[in-house]
Design an enzyme around this catalytic site. Structure first.
Site, PDB file in Angstrom:
ATOM      1  N   HIS A   8       8.594 -29.990 -39.875  1.00 38.43           N
ATOM      2  CA  HIS A   8       8.003 -30.984 -40.786  1.00 38.43           C
ATOM      3  C   HIS A   8       9.112 -31.906 -41.310  1.00 38.43           C
ATOM      4  O   HIS A   8       8.979 -33.131 -41.307  1.00 38.43           O
ATOM      5  CB  HIS A   8       7.298 -30.267 -41.953  1.00 38.43           C
ATOM      6  CG  HIS A   8       7.002 -31.150 -43.128  1.00 38.43           C
ATOM      7  ND1 HIS A   8       7.979 -31.561 -44.020  1.00 38.43           N
ATOM      8  CD2 HIS A   8       5.858 -31.721 -43.567  1.00 38.43           C
ATOM      9  CE1 HIS A   8       7.442 -32.340 -44.933  1.00 38.43           C
ATOM     10  NE2 HIS A   8       6.155 -32.458 -44.683  1.00 38.43           N
ATOM     11  N   ASN A   9      10.199 -31.313 -41.748  1.00 35.44           N
ATOM     12  CA  ASN A   9      11.292 -32.138 -42.285  1.00 35.44           C
ATOM     13  C   ASN A   9      11.937 -33.001 -41.204  1.00 35.44           C
ATOM     14  O   ASN A   9      12.310 -34.138 -41.462  1.00 35.44           O
ATOM     15  CB  ASN A   9      12.353 -31.253 -42.948  1.00 35.44           C
ATOM     16  CG  ASN A   9      11.941 -30.860 -44.357  1.00 35.44           C
ATOM     17  OD1 ASN A   9      10.758 -30.749 -44.649  1.00 35.44           O
ATOM     18  ND2 ASN A   9      12.901 -30.654 -45.227  1.00 35.44           N
ATOM     19  N   MET A  37      11.424 -27.102 -59.135  1.00 36.25           N
ATOM     20  CA  MET A  37      10.395 -26.692 -58.165  1.00 36.25           C
ATOM     21  C   MET A  37       9.697 -25.394 -58.595  1.00 36.25           C
ATOM     22  O   MET A  37       8.476 -25.287 -58.554  1.00 36.25           O
ATOM     23  CB  MET A  37      11.001 -26.504 -56.770  1.00 36.25           C
ATOM     24  CG  MET A  37      11.371 -27.785 -56.050  1.00 36.25           C
ATOM     25  SD  MET A  37       9.947 -28.829 -55.673  1.00 36.25           S
ATOM     26  CE  MET A  37       9.163 -27.920 -54.340  1.00 36.25           C
ATOM     27  N   LYS A  49       8.087 -25.605 -41.450  1.00 39.05           N
ATOM     28  CA  LYS A  49       8.569 -26.507 -42.519  1.00 39.05           C
ATOM     29  C   LYS A  49       9.810 -27.278 -42.038  1.00 39.05           C
ATOM     30  O   LYS A  49       9.978 -28.464 -42.341  1.00 39.05           O
ATOM     31  CB  LYS A  49       8.902 -25.702 -43.784  1.00 39.05           C
ATOM     32  CG  LYS A  49       9.547 -26.538 -44.911  1.00 39.05           C
ATOM     33  CD  LYS A  49       8.641 -27.675 -45.348  1.00 39.05           C
ATOM     34  CE  LYS A  49       9.043 -28.498 -46.529  1.00 39.05           C
ATOM     35  NZ  LYS A  49      10.367 -28.837 -46.843  1.00 39.05           N
ATOM     36  N   LYS A  87      17.971 -21.793 -54.645  1.00 35.37           N
ATOM     37  CA  LYS A  87      18.655 -22.532 -53.584  1.00 35.37           C
ATOM     38  C   LYS A  87      18.701 -21.675 -52.309  1.00 35.37           C
ATOM     39  O   LYS A  87      18.975 -20.462 -52.385  1.00 35.37           O
ATOM     40  CB  LYS A  87      20.088 -22.820 -54.053  1.00 35.37           C
ATOM     41  CG  LYS A  87      20.635 -24.141 -53.666  1.00 35.37           C
ATOM     42  CD  LYS A  87      21.859 -24.408 -54.538  1.00 35.37           C
ATOM     43  CE  LYS A  87      23.017 -24.986 -53.815  1.00 35.37           C
ATOM     44  NZ  LYS A  87      22.909 -25.919 -52.778  1.00 35.37           N
ATOM     45  N   SER A 117       6.026 -28.104 -49.202  1.00 35.83           N
ATOM     46  CA  SER A 117       6.414 -29.509 -49.159  1.00 35.83           C
ATOM     47  C   SER A 117       5.654 -30.323 -50.191  1.00 35.83           C
ATOM     48  O   SER A 117       4.502 -30.041 -50.489  1.00 35.83           O
ATOM     49  CB  SER A 117       6.141 -30.106 -47.779  1.00 35.83           C
ATOM     50  OG  SER A 117       6.459 -31.488 -47.806  1.00 35.83           O
ATOM     51  N   GLY A 118       6.346 -31.327 -50.682  1.00 35.36           N
ATOM     52  CA  GLY A 118       5.704 -32.248 -51.626  1.00 35.36           C
ATOM     53  C   GLY A 118       6.554 -32.545 -52.833  1.00 35.36           C
ATOM     54  O   GLY A 118       6.129 -33.256 -53.738  1.00 35.36           O
ATOM     55  N   GLY A 119       7.753 -31.974 -52.814  1.00 33.49           N
ATOM     56  CA  GLY A 119       8.674 -32.235 -53.918  1.00 33.49           C
ATOM     57  C   GLY A 119       8.129 -31.717 -55.241  1.00 33.49           C
ATOM     58  O   GLY A 119       7.201 -30.898 -55.265  1.00 33.49           O
ATOM     59  N   GLU A 161       9.786 -35.778 -40.779  1.00 31.40           N
ATOM     60  CA  GLU A 161       9.984 -36.625 -41.979  1.00 31.40           C
ATOM     61  C   GLU A 161      11.194 -37.561 -41.763  1.00 31.40           C
ATOM     62  O   GLU A 161      11.120 -38.757 -42.052  1.00 31.40           O
ATOM     63  CB  GLU A 161      10.200 -35.691 -43.175  1.00 31.40           C
ATOM     64  CG  GLU A 161      10.636 -36.322 -44.477  1.00 31.40           C
ATOM     65  CD  GLU A 161      10.921 -35.238 -45.536  1.00 31.40           C
ATOM     66  OE1 GLU A 161      10.053 -34.374 -45.775  1.00 31.40           O
ATOM     67  OE2 GLU A 161      12.027 -35.244 -46.119  1.00 31.40           O
TER      68      GLU A 161
HETATM   69  C1  6PG Z   1       9.474 -31.829 -48.763  1.00 29.24           C
HETATM   70  C2  6PG Z   1      10.790 -32.446 -48.469  1.00 29.24           C
HETATM   71  C3  6PG Z   1      11.854 -31.734 -49.197  1.00 29.24           C
HETATM   72  C4  6PG Z   1      13.117 -32.558 -49.286  1.00 29.24           C
HETATM   73  C5  6PG Z   1      14.097 -32.221 -48.225  1.00 29.24           C
HETATM   74  C6  6PG Z   1      14.678 -33.336 -47.422  1.00 29.24           C
HETATM   75  O1  6PG Z   1       8.838 -31.506 -47.776  1.00 29.24           O
HETATM   76  O2  6PG Z   1       9.089 -31.730 -49.921  1.00 29.24           O
HETATM   77  O3  6PG Z   1      11.063 -32.406 -47.102  1.00 29.24           O
HETATM   78  O4  6PG Z   1      12.014 -30.492 -48.631  1.00 29.24           O
HETATM   79  O5  6PG Z   1      12.927 -33.847 -49.561  1.00 29.24           O
HETATM   80  O6  6PG Z   1      15.044 -31.542 -48.942  1.00 29.24           O
HETATM   81  O7  6PG Z   1      15.857 -33.730 -47.953  1.00 29.24           O
HETATM   82  P1  6PG Z   1      17.111 -34.332 -47.173  1.00 29.24           P
HETATM   83  O8  6PG Z   1      16.726 -35.707 -46.777  1.00 29.24           O
HETATM   84  O9  6PG Z   1      18.155 -34.318 -48.253  1.00 29.24           O
HETATM   85  O10 6PG Z   1      17.491 -33.445 -46.051  1.00 29.24           O
END
Ligand code: 6PG
Length: 487
Positions: free
Chosen positions: A196-197, A24, A193, A86, A139-141, A200
């Site tokens: 957001h997750n 990242m 964020k 991390k 976000s966006g890996g 997700e």
């Molecule tokens: C992002 C993702 C990224 C990641 C998380 C979720 O926005 O790019 O949310 O942060 O994929 O770590 O992972 P988990 O499913 O392992 O919680």
């Protein structure tokens, strides 16, 4: 390091620095360099720094350093240092090493997935040193970090004035608009964020339930369902997650020749951001049931001993399922998925509003939907509709109650009910679909059985209740003469 780069390093020429060069951090540094910034780079073990410069040196100007002191010295002032390590103790360790080397007005950016209370704590600590600490959601890996992520920076407005333009520059763009904006003070960026997750997680679970319904109801193959998702991706549901689902479902395992999804162990893991979102929802008292069910569905999938015990003895007592009107069923599932998704987002935006009020963050929800339109994992066409809803009414108490969403969900309501009922009849678990519908019915109810819960609480614990017909707080003498008194 070579002599020439060391010489560069001491000149204080880099406009921004990145420490922590795992994938990242490396990609973020490359993204910055590709946009013409001179980027100071540093990693605890210098082999990563060297390989970055060797492999991506041609993409722009990097100033590599072996030590943190050299790294800091290579930055122009006020220094902008992005930490990409991390979350948790490693972030604190880097901050501790960095702070004594910095000077008043410098900006430290934590771009990892930090838990927002840690960001609040760190911001306060660094402020005492005259430093800006910017907790930033990214976000966006890996792909997003390199080619344009969605960026959610917190911290001071003052720091955003110099840092913001750089972040906006490297962020994803939708219709020319950057997917980055100032979110709010201290922990606001990492909070957004986190939500957001959480969203997700809900989005992914809803998609997984839709897939399961189609598989069980239609007896369709993964490839066929992949084609359905690809079709859905051309309409209201168009989004990154639907797109990759279509792709994943059509992928064949090279080793076995089976659908890839069939060779993957059905135990979903998590790194913790979904759990944090649910914990915070409980703390705030905001019913984020879609996110919670999604998080618990992952937990259930990983409850191996319980699943084994249950499989052995729990009957389904459900009728075999054979959908007759296949096209109508597919459309029902699509509408139910869209409606459930709107609920999950509506709940997530409620959570943002509640936290914003509690912490004095003043978060613009419409702007959050806008910066999620590109770069991030939940990027989707319908985020435009959310932004428009908050533009129409910035203080909107419930996203679902916006005229557009009332119409969109109302349009699919009968389908949603049919899908949830069929799932229950045929023993297909749909926790996110079902709980979203229950939320919808709960939040729109004229009257809820919560009245009975209040009466029960008063009965056994004298916890008091309020009445519909007059002001005040009351208690009934349940074990005595049942007279009511004002508490
Ligand atoms: C992002 C993702 C990224 C990641 C998380 C979720 O926005 O790019 O949310 O942060 O994929 O770590 O992972 P988990 O499913 O392992 O919680």
């Amino acid at each position: 390091m070579t002599e020439s780069t060391t010489a560069q390093a001491t000149a204080g020429t880099a406009q921004i620095g990145v420490t922590g060069l795992a994938v990242m951090g490396r990609n973020l540094a490359r993204n910055l360099a590709r946009h013409g910034y001179t980027v100071a780079v540093h990693n605890r073990s210098s082999s990563r720094t060297r390989s970055l410069v060797e492999e991506a040196g041609h993409e722009g100007t990097f100033v590599p350093s072996e030590s943190m002191a050299e790294f800091v010295a290579s930055l122009e002032r006020p220094r902008k240092v992005v930490i990409m390590v991390k979350a948790g103790a490693p972030t604190d360790a880097v901050i501790d090493e960095l702070v004594p080397l910095l000077e008043e007005g410098d900006i430290v950016v934590d771009a990892g997935n930090a838990h927002f209370p840690d960001t609040v704590r760190r911001e306060r600590a660094l402020r005492a040193h005259g430093l800006h600490f910017v907790g930033t959601g990214v976000s966006g890996g890996e792909e997003g970090a390199l080619n344009g992520p969605s960026i959610m920076p917190g911290g001071t407005r003052e720091s955003y004035a110099s840092l913001g333009p750089i972040l906006e520059d490297i962020s994803a763009k939708v219709d020319g608009v950057p997917c980055c904006t100032y979110v709010g003070p201290d922990g606001a960026g990492h909070f957004v964020k986190m939500v957001h997750n959480g969203i997700e997680y809900a989005d992914m679970q809803l998609i997984a339930e839709a897939y399961d319904l189609l598989r069980q109801g239609l007896g369709a193959s993964a490839r066929e369902i992949g084609e359905i998702f690809a079709r859905w991706n051309t309409g209201d549901l168009e989004s990154f997650l639907i797109e990759i689902t279509a792709d994943v479902l059509q992928h064949v395992d090279a080793e076995t020749g089976q659908a890839f999804v069939d060779v993957v162990l059905d135990q979903a893991e998590q790194k913790g951001t979904g759990r944090w979102t649910v914990q915070n929802g409980l703390d705030l008292g905001v019913p984020i049931t879609g996110i919670a069910e999604a998080t618990f569905a992952r937990a259930l999938s990983g409850s191996v001993p319980q699943r084994e015990a249950a499989r052995a003895v729990l009957p389904a007592d459900a009728e075999p399922w054979e959908v007759t009107d296949r096209e109508a069923f597919v459309e029902d599932v699509r509408l139910a998925l869209y409606a459930s998704k709107v609920v999950a987002y509506s709940q997530g935006f409620d959570q943002i509003a509640a936290a914003s009020a509690e912490n004095g963050w003043d978060i613009d929800r419409g702007a959050m939907a806008r910066i999620w339109r590109g770069g991030c994992i939940i990027r989707a066409r319908f985020l435009d509709r959310i932004t428009e809803a908050y533009e129409r009414e910035p203080g909107l108490p419930l996203l679902l109650a916006d005229e557009y969403f009332t119409g969109a969900v109302g349009n699919g309501l009968a389908a949603w009910r049919r899908v949830v009922a069929q799932a229950a009849t045929h023993g297909v678990p749909t926790p996110a679909f079902s709980s979203s519908l229950a939320y919808y019915d709960g939040v729109r109810a004229q009257r809820l059985p919560a009245a009975l819960v209040q009466a029960q609480r008063d009965f056994f614990g004298a916890h008091t209740y309020r009445r519909v017909d007059k002001e005040g707080t009351f208690h009934t003498e349940w074990s005595g003469d049942r007279n009511e008194s004002e508490a």
